[in-house]
Scaffold this active site. Structure first.
Site, PDB file in Angstrom:
ATOM      1  N   HIS A 126       0.839  -1.200   0.000  1.00 25.25           N
ATOM      2  CA  HIS A 126       0.000   0.000   0.000  1.00 25.25           C
ATOM      3  C   HIS A 126       0.876   1.253   0.000  1.00 25.25           C
ATOM      4  O   HIS A 126       0.602   2.210  -0.724  1.00 25.25           O
ATOM      5  CB  HIS A 126      -0.907   0.007   1.239  1.00 25.25           C
ATOM      6  CG  HIS A 126      -2.210  -0.692   1.049  1.00 25.25           C
ATOM      7  ND1 HIS A 126      -2.300  -2.034   0.748  1.00 25.25           N
ATOM      8  CD2 HIS A 126      -3.492  -0.234   1.133  1.00 25.25           C
ATOM      9  CE1 HIS A 126      -3.581  -2.381   0.658  1.00 25.25           C
ATOM     10  NE2 HIS A 126      -4.325  -1.298   0.868  1.00 25.25           N
TER      11      HIS A 126
ATOM     12  N   HIS B 214       0.964  -3.949   8.883  1.00 25.02           N
ATOM     13  CA  HIS B 214       2.398  -3.781   8.643  1.00 25.02           C
ATOM     14  C   HIS B 214       3.097  -3.203   9.868  1.00 25.02           C
ATOM     15  O   HIS B 214       2.494  -2.473  10.666  1.00 25.02           O
ATOM     16  CB  HIS B 214       2.654  -2.854   7.448  1.00 25.02           C
ATOM     17  CG  HIS B 214       2.324  -3.464   6.132  1.00 25.02           C
ATOM     18  ND1 HIS B 214       3.113  -4.405   5.507  1.00 25.02           N
ATOM     19  CD2 HIS B 214       1.257  -3.270   5.298  1.00 25.02           C
ATOM     20  CE1 HIS B 214       2.563  -4.758   4.362  1.00 25.02           C
ATOM     21  NE2 HIS B 214       1.440  -4.095   4.213  1.00 25.02           N
TER      22      HIS B 214
END
Length: 250
Positions: A144, A200
């Site tokens: 992302h 993440h």
């Protein structure tokens, strides 16, 4: 025209490689019991979905390029902008997927992907769904983040070039500085959201952001002069005399 088709074929080939790499199983990194706490964050849905990411990082920049080109009546700028932005995003995806496979870092929520019932086995062998486990080993770097900074990072530089933000013509005008910062800020928010939804680690986000922005930087300057150039609002094909300065910026 042959050059354009070559450019498109290159992007198609790179996209196919990136898609293939996305299906490759990553390296199975051993998790030691003492570090298991790093991966026990709760599983949540992505705050920024893949569709939202794709639209904001590719569709929006290309739409802006088309609108600016239409207003300026520069069809060549529309083509060069599309080529630069698409190359940045595809390169970012290709590099990100390659690194994910090699590193195989578990995500912050990997424990619950590995042990859906919350009970860890003595040998830490996963008992969950294989597809979910495989995806859980693709934390580094953040896709992302890299994709957002590739597309929106390009848009920031594109707007800065059109507004002459970093040349003498645009100095001392706050709006010409703020406008290019909006896409950059949007990319930053997308990247930070990946730590908030526990998909993440912060290192994944930082490195993914840097990787994406570097792809945007090199792709942009491959088609446009450096931002401090008096011809920063024109692609190289429309300002051949500025090509040498653009190469130096890379």
């Amino acid at each position: 025209m042959n050059t354009v088709w070559t450019e498109l074929l290159v992007r198609l080939a790179l996209s196919l490689v990136a898609l293939f790499l996305n299906r490759v199983h990553p390296f199975t990194r051993k998790i030691h019991p003492e570090e298991l706490w790093l991966y026990k964050n709760p599983r949540t849905d992505s705050y920024v979905t893949s569709t939202t990411l794709w639209v904001s990082s590719l569709v929006v920049p290309i739409t802006v390029v088309l609108c600016v080109s239409f207003v300026r009546r520069k069809s060549s700028d529309a083509l060069q902008g599309f080529l630069a932005c698409s190359l940045a995003c595809i390169l970012s995806a290709l590099l990100t997927n390659s690194i994910k496979i090699v590193v195989g870092r578990p995500r912050p929520d990997f424990f619950w992907r590995c042990f859906p019932d919350g009970v860890a086995t003595s040998d830490l062998e996963c008992t969950g769904d294989e597809a979910i486990i495989v995806e859980g080993r693709k934390s580094f770097p953040s896709g992302h983040s890299s994709w957002a900074f590739a597309g929106l990072g390009f848009l920031s530089m594109y707007l800065a070039g059109k507004l002459h933000t970093f040349s003498s013509e645009g100095k001392g005008q706050a709006l010409k500085l703020i406008a290019p910062l909006i896409p950059f800020f949007s990319a930053l928010m997308i990247a930070l959201s990946r730590t908030c939804d526990y998909h993440h680690h912060w290192q994944d986000v930082f490195c993914g952001s840097v990787l994406g922005f570097l792809c945007a930087y090199f792709s942009y300057h491959h088609y446009y002069p450096k931002l401090s150039s008096p011809n920063s609002d024109q692609p190289h094909v429309d300002a051949p005399h500025s090509t040498s300065s653009g190469i130096k910026a890379v």
